[in-house]
Design a protein around this motif. Structure first.
Motif, PDB file in Angstrom:
ATOM      1  N   ALA A 197       4.298  -2.972   4.212  1.00  0.00           N
ATOM      2  CA  ALA A 197       4.144  -1.514   4.156  1.00  0.00           C
ATOM      3  C   ALA A 197       4.573  -0.871   5.468  1.00  0.00           C
ATOM      4  O   ALA A 197       5.044   0.268   5.494  1.00  0.00           O
ATOM      5  N   ASP A 198       4.422  -1.617   6.565  1.00  0.00           N
ATOM      6  CA  ASP A 198       4.824  -1.103   7.876  1.00  0.00           C
ATOM      7  C   ASP A 198       6.244  -1.507   8.264  1.00  0.00           C
ATOM      8  O   ASP A 198       6.802  -0.960   9.203  1.00  0.00           O
ATOM      9  N   LEU A 199       6.813  -2.458   7.544  1.00  0.00           N
ATOM     10  CA  LEU A 199       8.143  -2.948   7.903  1.00  0.00           C
ATOM     11  C   LEU A 199       9.273  -2.277   7.147  1.00  0.00           C
ATOM     12  O   LEU A 199      10.360  -2.096   7.678  1.00  0.00           O
ATOM     13  N   SER A 200       9.009  -1.937   5.887  1.00  0.00           N
ATOM     14  CA  SER A 200      10.083  -1.474   5.018  1.00  0.00           C
ATOM     15  C   SER A 200       9.580  -0.399   4.065  1.00  0.00           C
ATOM     16  O   SER A 200       8.677  -0.643   3.267  1.00  0.00           O
ATOM     17  N   GLU A 201      10.175   0.767   4.140  1.00  0.00           N
ATOM     18  CA  GLU A 201       9.772   1.861   3.257  1.00  0.00           C
ATOM     19  C   GLU A 201      10.103   1.545   1.805  1.00  0.00           C
ATOM     20  O   GLU A 201       9.327   1.845   0.901  1.00  0.00           O
ATOM     21  N   SER A 202      11.251   0.902   1.568  1.00  0.00           N
ATOM     22  CA  SER A 202      11.619   0.588   0.187  1.00  0.00           C
ATOM     23  C   SER A 202      10.651  -0.427  -0.414  1.00  0.00           C
ATOM     24  O   SER A 202      10.263  -0.313  -1.586  1.00  0.00           O
ATOM     25  N   MET A 203      10.217  -1.402   0.357  1.00  0.00           N
ATOM     26  CA  MET A 203       9.247  -2.376  -0.136  1.00  0.00           C
ATOM     27  C   MET A 203       7.873  -1.738  -0.316  1.00  0.00           C
ATOM     28  O   MET A 203       7.139  -2.065  -1.251  1.00  0.00           O
ATOM     29  N   ARG A 204       7.523  -0.824   0.587  1.00  0.00           N
ATOM     30  CA  ARG A 204       6.248  -0.118   0.433  1.00  0.00           C
ATOM     31  C   ARG A 204       6.213   0.643  -0.888  1.00  0.00           C
ATOM     32  O   ARG A 204       5.209   0.635  -1.611  1.00  0.00           O
ATOM     33  N   LEU A 205       7.320   1.277  -1.229  1.00  0.00           N
ATOM     34  CA  LEU A 205       7.373   2.044  -2.473  1.00  0.00           C
ATOM     35  C   LEU A 205       7.287   1.140  -3.698  1.00  0.00           C
ATOM     36  O   LEU A 205       6.670   1.498  -4.705  1.00  0.00           O
TER      37      LEU A 205
END
Length: 200
Positions: free
Chosen positions: A120-128
């Motif tokens: 969640a803190d590393l990648s916005e696309s993965m967080r989404l």
């Protein structure tokens, strides 16, 4: 770099890489996993990664999408009515969570637990992708709670959505604590709390 057009063989190889990554990431997390390690596990030649994924972020996003696709399909099978009350189906889901998420070797079934805070803190696309996937889980729990209110097998003090969200939050937290303590006690406590929240 460009991704090659999808063919049956490419799709199989791509999925093999994703499956290998799920197994490894379930133990090591996301940042600690090297691309070459995944390719070796998948038995795919080094240097071919970018034929299937445009970047490591795109790869991580594909891994999480595949994970949630499989997880939600399994959840749908487990929650399908099939002559059982909503309470029976929902409690079967929590029992499965208890049995699979508390194991040291979860065989790639615990990626939301393992990777949630990290990616969640590393990648916005993965967080989404995580947000969409976890929301879909809560949606399904809410639907079964609504069914349980209608068939009389469940009783709750809050509205169905709030209850579903609290239950998911509890189980996610318990899964993390079970790993921290190397004990199923947090899951056992959460199972007891779940029964009380659902009037079981």
């Amino acid at each position: 770099m460009t991704v090659v057009p999808t063919t049956s063989g490419n799709t199989d190889t791509r999925q093999g890489i994703i499956d290998a990554a799920q197994r490894i990431m379930a133990h090591k997390g996301y940042a600690a996993v090297g691309i070459n390690e995944v390719l070796a596990e998948a038995k795919v030649p080094k240097g071919s990664f970018y034929h299937y994924f445009s970047s490591k972020d795109a790869f991580g996003e594909a891994v999480m999408k595949s994970y949630f696709h499989e997880y939600l399909a399994d959840m749908d099978r487990l929650l399908k009515p099939g002559g059982r009350s909503a309470a029976e189906r929902l409690m079967a889901y929590w029992r499965q969570w208890h049995d699979t998420q508390s194991l040291d070797d979860c065989n790639g079934r615990c990626l939301a637990v393992k990777l949630g805070a990290e990616v969640a803190d590393l990648s916005e696309s993965m967080r989404l992708v995580l947000k969409e996937g976890t929301t879909a889980i809560v949606d399904r729990v809410e639907q079964v709670i609504d069914q349980g209110l209608r068939d009389g097998s469940l009783t709750i003090a809050w509205e169905a959505r709030a209850t579903a969200q609290v239950l998911y939050d509890m189980w996610l937290g318990a899964s993390v604590l079970a790993k921290i303590h190397r004990s199923s006690a947090p899951m056992d406590t959460t199972m007891t709390a779940t029964r009380r929240l659902l009037g079981q």
